[in-house]
Design a protein around this motif. Structure first.
Motif, PDB file in Angstrom:
ATOM      1  N   PHE A   1       0.838  -1.204   0.000  1.00  0.00           N
ATOM      2  CA  PHE A   1       0.000   0.000   0.000  1.00  0.00           C
ATOM      3  C   PHE A   1       0.870   1.250   0.000  1.00  0.00           C
ATOM      4  O   PHE A   1       0.620   2.208  -0.748  1.00  0.00           O
ATOM      5  CB  PHE A   1      -0.914  -0.018   1.224  1.00  0.00           C
ATOM      6  CG  PHE A   1      -1.842   1.156   1.321  1.00  0.00           C
ATOM      7  CD1 PHE A   1      -3.040   1.178   0.619  1.00  0.00           C
ATOM      8  CD2 PHE A   1      -1.512   2.260   2.101  1.00  0.00           C
ATOM      9  CE1 PHE A   1      -3.905   2.266   0.704  1.00  0.00           C
ATOM     10  CE2 PHE A   1      -2.360   3.348   2.193  1.00  0.00           C
ATOM     11  CZ  PHE A   1      -3.556   3.352   1.491  1.00  0.00           C
TER      12      PHE A   1
ATOM     13  N   MET B   1      -7.951   0.038  -4.033  1.00  0.00           N
ATOM     14  CA  MET B   1      -7.755   1.481  -3.878  1.00  0.00           C
ATOM     15  C   MET B   1      -8.529   2.255  -4.947  1.00  0.00           C
ATOM     16  O   MET B   1      -9.179   3.266  -4.660  1.00  0.00           O
ATOM     17  CB  MET B   1      -6.260   1.806  -3.956  1.00  0.00           C
ATOM     18  CG  MET B   1      -5.452   1.246  -2.790  1.00  0.00           C
ATOM     19  SD  MET B   1      -3.654   1.296  -3.085  1.00  0.00           S
ATOM     20  CE  MET B   1      -3.365   3.065  -3.175  1.00  0.00           C
TER      21      MET B   1
ATOM     22  N   ILE C   1       1.055   4.126  -2.900  1.00  0.00           N
ATOM     23  CA  ILE C   1       0.693   5.506  -2.554  1.00  0.00           C
ATOM     24  C   ILE C   1       1.841   6.466  -2.856  1.00  0.00           C
ATOM     25  O   ILE C   1       1.647   7.530  -3.476  1.00  0.00           O
ATOM     26  CB  ILE C   1       0.297   5.599  -1.064  1.00  0.00           C
ATOM     27  CG1 ILE C   1      -1.105   5.031  -0.859  1.00  0.00           C
ATOM     28  CG2 ILE C   1       0.337   7.046  -0.582  1.00  0.00           C
ATOM     29  CD1 ILE C   1      -2.210   5.868  -1.475  1.00  0.00           C
TER      30      ILE C   1
ATOM     31  N   THR D   1      -4.423  -5.008  -4.448  1.00  0.00           N
ATOM     32  CA  THR D   1      -4.434  -3.807  -3.606  1.00  0.00           C
ATOM     33  C   THR D   1      -4.769  -2.572  -4.430  1.00  0.00           C
ATOM     34  O   THR D   1      -5.567  -1.718  -4.013  1.00  0.00           O
ATOM     35  CB  THR D   1      -3.075  -3.625  -2.917  1.00  0.00           C
ATOM     36  OG1 THR D   1      -2.769  -4.781  -2.141  1.00  0.00           O
ATOM     37  CG2 THR D   1      -3.076  -2.404  -2.017  1.00  0.00           C
TER      38      THR D   1
END
Length: 477
Positions: free
Chosen positions: A19, A334, A23, A330
């Protein structure tokens, strides 16, 4: 700044929190993509304030033509990025250097070719997109002027996109963002000066865009020249490595063809929009406004898709198959969460958002209708973008190309013909050709990805890794 500190700016996605990796990579990329979208959005907004409906529709409606060339070059740049990210994950700095120099030579040649083809083919493509009636004839001269100037400077945009793709492949999404921030500011400032102070109209916004793109290209080239990492640009090494060129083309051409042909099919979609039963100027203006806001909705999904491609590429290059799949899951989660978060304000404030670009009540009404009816279907795009980019990151560009062409070109064109001929030629039924294509693509992509097997170091064969000439070391990888 030391070499170690400069190299640390690049994100190694083969270790640490998935993650966090996504990001850190995606946020600057999202901001950069946002400012890149501002080029045409600011052009459209400035022209919209002049009250010239024909000029407003012209600047907004040229996007499908521009996207044909951007899509082809973007696919090839993406292919180069996949190759570079896998070699970077494998810590093979010599191969990374050859891929970088080969990619830049290739984009320079393509830039010259696109300039010639774009300028000469613009009149024909506009006639395909705009019907030769009173409305089409009013829009045509403005669109022709804008595109002729735009294509005269398209080399700068291609150089920037390739250079940015190279930096992102090694985890550096911050520099491309900084440069787009600068160039977007220049574009906005020059738009205001050329249109409101010098009354240059469409010509002014086109010239402003080209100048801003040359600035971003210059900044990206300087960054590559001064880099202390393995992506450093060395002018004396600027040549096309035959083996690497074959690999980049094999990765990039399917994605480029898919993007270019999809954009070309959108030229025909635009022709359906310009021939609806309601006011054609209002329909084109409403579609133009919707398209600007559509790009903002789509940006987070597209950004996470690009992050997924780099993540999967680096991890497969490093032999981490399970981590590559977890990264894709993931990223999909998101993208879905962000899309749901954006849907509510768009559905509630569709009309006020549309009026920012054009205050004409008919244009606002059309745009608001499109926003309310089409926005929920962006959830299908989360599947399309994330998992097709995961496949590209794994070195499989052919399957996403076939799936997307079948959905966005084949199915969509059949849908538009059947609906407009036998059911209704109103704006909304025609516009639903987009979410219908997204839904078909999402279903096929999800099924294909479910049974696709990742392979470690998927294309780092000895043949591709072997240089055509002696390699030279280029810094920290």
């Amino acid at each position: 700044m030391t070499k170690a500190k400069r190299a640390a700016r690049n994100i190694d996605m083969t270790e640490g929190s998935i993650f966090r990796c996504l990001i850190l990579f995606a946020l600057p990329l999202l901001a950069g993509n946002l400012f890149q979208q501002l080029y045409n959005m600011v052009d459209t907004w400035v022209i919209g304030q002049t009250g010239e409906s024909g000029a407003y529709a012209a600047v907004g409606s040229v996007a499908p033509i521009v996207n044909i060339f951007i899509g082809l070059a973007g696919g090839i740049s993406g292919g180069a990025g996949v190759v570079i990210s896998q070699y970077y994950g494998a810590k093979d700095e010599a191969a990374v250097s050859r891929a970088v120099h080969t990619s830049l030579v290739m984009i320079l040649v393509l830039g010259l070719l696109f300039t010639v083809v774009g300028v000469t083919a613009t009149p024909l493509m506009l006639r395909l997109m705009l019907h030769t009636d009173g409305v089409g004839d009013a829009i045509y001269p403005h669109a022709l002027e804008y595109l002729t100037i735009y294509f005269s400077g398209i080399l700068a945009m291609l150089v920037y996109n390739m250079g940015a793709g190279i930096l992102r492949a090694v985890g550096d999404s911050r520099h491309p963002f900084y440069f787009l921030l600068v160039s977007a500011g220049i574009n906005a400032g020059l738009d205001v000066v050329f249109v409101f102070f010098f009354s240059m109209g469409v010509r002014g916004v086109a010239i402003a865009t080209v100048i801003a793109q040359f600035v971003s290209a210059l900044l990206i080239v300087v960054t590559l020249l001064r880099s202390d990492t393995c992506v450093r640009l060395r002018p004396r090494s600027l040549r096309a490595d035959r083996n690497m060129l074959k690999l980049i083309v094999r990765m990039g051409i399917p994605a480029g063809l898919q993007m270019a042909l999809t954009a070309f099919s959108n030229v025909f979609v635009q022709s359906y929009i310009s021939n609806v039963t309601m006011s054609k100027t209002a329909a084109l203006g409403g579609w133009t406004t919707y398209s600007k806001l559509d790009q903002l909705i789509f940006l987070p999904i597209q950004t996470l898709g690009l992050a997924t491609s780099t993540f999967v590429g680096q991890n497969l290059g490093n032999g981490q198959l399970a981590r590559a799949r977890r990264g894709a899951r993931t990223a999909w989660g998101m993208a879905t969460a962000i899309t749901l978060f954006l849907m509510l304000p768009i559905l509630l404030f569709a009309a006020p958002l549309a009026s920012v670009f054009n205050a004409d009540p008919e244009v606002v009404s059309c745009a608001a209708l499109l926003l309310r009816c089409l926005t929920p279907f962006y959830l299908f795009c989360c599947v399309n973008q994330i998992y097709s980019n995961a496949l590209r990151g794994a070195g499989n560009s052919t399957a996403p190309m076939v799936i997307m062409l079948a959905s966005f070109v084949g199915f969509r064109q059949i849908y538009l013909f059947v609906v407009s001929t036998f059911l209704s030629n109103d704006l909304l039924p025609i516009a639903f050709g987009y979410p219908a294509g997204w839904a078909v693509c999402a279903l096929i992509t999800a099924l294909y990805y479910r049974f696709y097997r990742f392979r470690p170091r998927s294309f780092l064969s000895e043949e591709a890794a072997a240089p055509s000439s002696a390699p030279e070391r280029s810094g920290t990888c």
